[in-house]
Every structure is written in C-alpha cells, then in structure tokens.
Enzyme design. Structure first.
Site, PDB file in Angstrom:
ATOM      1  N   HIS A 131       0.848  -1.210   0.000  1.00  0.00           N
ATOM      2  CA  HIS A 131       0.000   0.000   0.000  1.00  0.00           C
ATOM      3  C   HIS A 131       0.872   1.245   0.000  1.00  0.00           C
ATOM      4  CE1 HIS A 131       0.484   1.059   4.307  1.00  0.00           C
ATOM      5  NE2 HIS A 131       0.446  -0.235   4.558  1.00  0.00           N
ATOM      6  N   ASP A 190      -0.262   4.380   0.894  1.00  0.00           N
ATOM      7  CA  ASP A 190      -0.656   5.437   1.834  1.00  0.00           C
ATOM      8  C   ASP A 190       0.064   5.242   3.165  1.00  0.00           C
ATOM      9  OD1 ASP A 190      -2.219   3.080   2.226  1.00  0.00           O
ATOM     10  OD2 ASP A 190      -3.606   4.216   3.481  1.00  0.00           O
ATOM     11  N   ASP A 210       6.274   1.520   7.094  1.00  0.00           N
ATOM     12  CA  ASP A 210       4.917   1.109   6.745  1.00  0.00           C
ATOM     13  C   ASP A 210       4.370   1.994   5.634  1.00  0.00           C
ATOM     14  OD1 ASP A 210       2.527  -0.229   6.869  1.00  0.00           O
ATOM     15  OD2 ASP A 210       1.891   0.638   8.762  1.00  0.00           O
ATOM     16  N   GLU A 267      -4.973   1.901   2.859  1.00  0.00           N
ATOM     17  CA  GLU A 267      -4.853   0.736   3.742  1.00  0.00           C
ATOM     18  C   GLU A 267      -4.980   1.133   5.193  1.00  0.00           C
ATOM     19  OE1 GLU A 267      -2.872  -2.436   6.204  1.00  0.00           O
ATOM     20  OE2 GLU A 267      -2.329  -0.322   6.042  1.00  0.00           O
ATOM     21  N   GLU A 268      -4.579   2.374   5.504  1.00  0.00           N
ATOM     22  CA  GLU A 268      -4.481   2.788   6.903  1.00  0.00           C
ATOM     23  C   GLU A 268      -5.797   3.301   7.465  1.00  0.00           C
ATOM     24  OE1 GLU A 268      -2.121   2.013   8.647  1.00  0.00           O
ATOM     25  OE2 GLU A 268      -0.258   1.989   7.501  1.00  0.00           O
ATOM     26  N   GLU A 278       4.172  -6.068   3.761  1.00  0.00           N
ATOM     27  CA  GLU A 278       4.046  -5.503   5.109  1.00  0.00           C
ATOM     28  C   GLU A 278       5.374  -5.669   5.852  1.00  0.00           C
ATOM     29  OE1 GLU A 278       1.869  -4.086   7.222  1.00  0.00           O
ATOM     30  OE2 GLU A 278       0.218  -3.862   5.796  1.00  0.00           O
ATOM     31  N   HIS A 315       3.933   3.356  12.341  1.00  0.00           N
ATOM     32  CA  HIS A 315       3.067   4.383  12.940  1.00  0.00           C
ATOM     33  C   HIS A 315       3.768   5.161  14.058  1.00  0.00           C
ATOM     34  CE1 HIS A 315      -0.814   1.991  11.695  1.00  0.00           C
ATOM     35  NE2 HIS A 315       0.146   1.941  10.788  1.00  0.00           N
TER      36      HIS A 315
END
Lengths: 357, 357
Positions: free
Chosen positions: A70, A72, A100, A130-131, A159, A333
């Site tokens: 992903h 984003d 990430d 995705e987030e 991932e 994150h």
C-alpha cells in the site's frame, strides 16, 4: 520524464517515495508518479482504479504471483522529509512511511521495472487507503470489483516483517459490551442502580482469561483478549445508568470469524454484546509449493504474523499469502518510524533471487 | 419603580423570579431587581457583594436568624418562561428554577418586605453561583470575606425539601482512582500490561460495599459509595496503560472530612488515589433551642438531608442550620422541574408563623 529516478538503489528510491506525502486519501500524486514510471515498460500491462495501480507481466509462465504494497501512510507528524541517520552503528532511513510501507513499495517498483523476464508471471499491485477503514481499502476494492485481476497461485504482501517471512495473520474482532442500570442522584444512590459496578465481572473475566497458543500449519499463533476501552458516567453526582467495555479479541486463523463471535457470546452471553469489527484471520499457507520455494529462496525461518493484515484478503480469495517486507513492525506508525537500510537491501535481494532463480 | 411586583402572592412572585433567567454567572439582572425591591424598606439594612444581597433587620432582638437562598439556576432547557399546569389534580408552576430554588427565594423576599417587626432579628441572604464550583459560590464568598455579616444563632437554607425540615447534610467526597499498565499493540498484548483489567477489583469492591446508616442527633443518615465515572483506552488496537475510576462517597455528618479521606485510602490504599472534591457534612443541629421552636412552629417531622447543601457552610461557622423550602428535590435540575403551588404557600405560612409568633 518520470517523476521518480529508478536508476538509484531501492534505499534511495524508498526515500524518494517517502518524501512524497501520501497520507490516506491523498495518494493521487504518488500513484501518478508510479504510473508515469511504469508507463514506459513494454513488459508490463497497466491498470488503474482510483489510486490503485496494477502492473502485470504476461509471459505465459506456469505460475503467477501477486506482489502488493500500500502506498498510503498514517498522518505525518513532523517526520517528513526523511533523513538518513546512524544509531548504534546501524544505518537507518528515518521518517513517516519508511517502515509502513514505502520501503516495500520501492523494492517492488524497482523489481517491477528491472525484471523483464521473471520466472513466474507477476501481478504487481500498489494500492491506496490501507491505513483507514476497511470500506475504503484499495486492495479490498480490487478484490471485490476485479477479483480476476488478482487471480494467482501465491501472494506476497510487503508488510514490514523485518525482511523475514511472516505467514498468515490472526483474526481480529472488536465488540462493545454494555451494562445497564438506573440513574439517580448520587446523594440517594439506593434509588438508582449502578451500571459501572456491574462491569466488575466483565473486567475480572478479561483479567483472568488465559489466551490460547494455537499451532496452525506449523506456526504457533498467540491469541489475546483485552479491554481496549471503557467508558461510563454522567456527572460527578449521578449514579450511571450505562457502562461500555470495548474489547478486542485476536484469534488464531484456525478459528473462523463465526467461531470467534460464538466464543465472545459464550464468555459474555449475559450482557448486551455488539460486534463492531470482525475480520477473519489467514492461515499461513506455507504448505503451498510456491510458498515453500519462496521460503527457501529468501532464507530464514517463517514466523506467524500476529497483527491482522491484508493477506487475509488473498486468503479470502483462496490464494496462499505471506507477509514479507523491510522494517520492524513495532516502528510502524511510531513518531520515530525508521527502517534499517540493510533490511531494504536484504528484501530486494531475497525477492530478486527467487524471481530470477 | 421596583421591577418586581410584591403585592402579589408568593406563588406569583415565584413566577416573576423564574421568568428572569439567572443561570449561574448571569445573576446581575435578578440581583438588581431584588435590590431595587428592597431599597425602599426602612426596616432593612442592605449590603451587596457581587450578585449576593444581604438585608438585615436591626431590632435589637435577643436572637438572630439567617434565612438564605441562591438566585442562580442550572442551564435553562426550553423551560422558561414558566407556566401553571395541573397534573392529577395538583396545581404546579412548571419551569427552570421553580424548585431549585426561586420559590424559596420568593417566600423569603415577600417576608423580608412584609415582616417589619419579626420576633427575631433576621439576616436575609440571596446569593449567586450556587450551581457551579465551590470556589465561585456566593455564600462561600460571604462566609470567607464577611463572616461577621452572617453571625447568627440559627440558619435556614431554603433548599427544596417539600416544605418540611431536613436537618444537616451528608458530607461529599469525590476521588479519582487510577490504575497503570504498559501500552502495546493489541495484536501483541502480552508485551503490554492492561490497566483496565486492573480496575476489576476496584469495581468489585464498590459493588460489594455495604453503605452505613448512621444516626446523628436523632436523624438517620444513609451513606453511599459509588463509581460515578470510568474511563480508559487509547485506541481499538492498543493495550491501555491507564484507567481511571471516578468515585463519589457520601458520608454521614458524624464523620469528619479527614475521616472520610482515611476511609477511602483504607479501601483503595493500594491504588493511586486523588481526592478531587471534599466537603464536610453538617450535623442536623436540631438540639438548638431555636431549631426546636422552628420545628414546632412549622410542624411535621424533621428528616435527614442526604445531599450536600450550603447548610454545611453555616455549620462550619458554628451556626446550627436546616434546609426548609418548597419543592421536591427530586425535581431539581430536571427538565420537567415543577413546584406544587401548595408547598409555596405552606412554606410561607410556616415561616411567617414562626417569625411572628
């Protein structure tokens, strides 16, 4: 002229991608840049849906593999643009998205362009949203609307997993458990009925719960059942008439979503239980021949993935899928999100070796 | 010309007062109107501090009594202006402030003007900011800054008590009890330490607590210990590192504030306890001769007051004090706040009888 410079290393390409802000819902620029980069590749058939991009080789190979990531990120918190830094002798790229999961996206992008004749056909996917909520997830959208586009024998989701293979994922359930009572002025509490006091056995049950460790296809998945929130109360002088305990159940991929729901009702059947989120896990699928070959090529020992990831979407389509990408998931994150440069190189080397063996 | 018409009944005067909005911090208009009404009374010595008004007779009587009421209300919720209504054959005045406590203020205002020669000297008090924080309370301000102004042998606070005498009040303590843990992603909950689960024994203890009933000066006070709030949680996928249980302890006036704090620490000593509000109760003081005479004059049987009221401020000055006012305290702050007209008349008759006997 493409916006991205593909002549550099996958490390420097990671940095280029990270320095294009792409918080969920704001992926247009990075998607356009990826599209422009791929447009000149004769060996790739391109498709775009929203800000999701699919690039396929059509070499007539016996097997087809999906490799997806992903594009984003979670919100930037003063951690873009990125910078290189060295901590305790380890070189890192620091900043939002480095873990990430733009390092994984960069490795995929570099290989997509360079591997004109891989030994399996490849469906490369870079996707959006995705987030955020499940309903917006770009891979979810593709699986719903273009499942044939994702048809394959094996899938790799990039991932962060410290560039080792993490198979499958636990399922994820969230529920709200409510107790009820009767309001009264707290100076006359015997007229009321305290809903917060009634939550005592719920918390006691959660505290005493012994989470299972379950072996699935050779990997041991560790479950967890936890209160992740609690709320109740009207005012400092009012007996509360409602209390809500928000619980999160992470369950092994051998347990179906329905079985997980049944387990929660079995534990808390006497209360008002509302399931607010439910996602089935994914079995590791490491018994698939392609998975075995992949595992052998990249080396190391496969581990279970505890967190829920989009591998479960492939699993839902009947496609064995694993997580494999650079970066420590514990740093995803985080405000000090950073990826060890060596992991980016290692991931690229592993994938390249397998796809060209 | 006075803004208020004192020629009408205390019922109609209640309505006049209620139709002047005076939510806490907005008492200026009603205070000015009361001042203007009293200004022409030669038998009264007036004093104003902020929006608190004091009116004293100085007749050289052997005894002095304080009669006090607050002029502010909780926020209006579409229930002003007031209206008269009849329910099940009972006539009411409906609207914000009718119970808490402009009916009491109206009775006091009417008697202050009309009783030019009462048989005790009277210090009438109408004060501001009762419905908000202790620090702003107008009676609290007067007791701190002008305690000599309140010097007296007995005090009557016109808090709603169905026009019967309610003696003293329970003490009131609020505390925040915190548990702590360690955050982690809920997919790896064993790395964390769940603070919400640790609150289970606190809630269990509250649920099992048997509140005392304590006789003080002939009245039985009922205590209560309750959670009035609970909060904890970071996000749906995070093991929470803190949980807070907000408790409210109502304790009999025979127990000092220090003893109440000690009791809470005795119960929850193993946790992080922060006392956030503490107000000593007030003994009923019904053994005082003036209290006995008052009780005899107004009739009925004295009851304990469970809720904390400003009588405790008089108690703190060593002045016996009781609650006596029109209106059902259960209707205070309610959206359908309403006072039975008969209670206004009864209260006026009781006070008038005693003050002129």
């Amino acid at each position: 002229m493409p916006a991205l410079d593909l002549t550099v290393s996958s490390i420097d390409l990671t940095r280029q991608l990270c320095d294009i802000p792409s918080v969920s819902a704001d992926e247009k620029r990075i998607a356009d840049d990826i599209w422009a980069t791929l447009e000149g590749c004769d060996h790739l058939e391109l498709f775009q849906d929203g800000d999701a991009i699919v690039a396929k080789t059509n070499l007539g190979r016996a097997k087809r593999v999906v490799i997806a990531g992903h594009i984003d990120t979670v919100p930037i918190n003063d951690n873009v643009p990125t910078r290189y830094e060295t901590i305790d002798g380890v070189d890192y790229l620091w900043g939002r998205g480095t873990v990430d999961m733009k390092a994984g996206c960069a490795v995929a992008l570099k290989l997509a362009v360079e591997l004109t004749e891989p030994n399996v056909d490849i469906t490369w996917v870079w996707y959006d949203h995705e987030e955020v909520s499940d309903a917006l997830n770009g891979l979810g959208r593709l699986t719903r609307e273009y499942p044939e586009m994702l048809a394959s024998d094996f899938a790799i989701l990039m991932e962060p997993s410290n560039s080792s293979v993490e198979g499958g994922c636990n399922g994820n359930l969230r529920a709200e458990i409510r107790t009820y009572g009767l309001r009264s002025h707290s100076a006359r509490s015997w007229i009321g009925d305290n809903a917060i006091h009634k939550a005592a056995p719920i918390l006691a049950k959660l505290a005493a719960y012994e989470a299972r460790q379950v072996e699935v296809d050779g990997l041991v998945y560790r479950e967890g059942l936890n209160a992740v929130g609690i709320s109740g109360g009207v005012a400092g002088n009012v007996i509360p008439d409602e209390c809500m305990v928000h619980i999160n159940y992470r369950f092994a991929p051998s347990r179906s979503a329905d079985e997980a729901v049944a387990h929660i009702h079995e534990l808390f059947g006497e209360y008002d239980v509302t399931i607010v989120d439910l996602a089935q896990g994914a079995r590791p699928g490491l018994d698939a021949p392609l998975a075995q070959e992949f595992l052998k090529a990249v080396g190391g020992e496969a581990k279970p993935k505890y967190g829920w990831t989009d591998v479960a979407r492939f699993s839902g389509l009947g496609i064995p899928a694993v997580n494999y990408g650079p970066g420590d998931p514990m740093k995803a994150h985080a405000d000090d999100e950073r990826v060890a440069l060596e992991q980016i190189t290692e991931c690229e080397r592993g994938l390249r070796a397998w796809l060209t063996a």
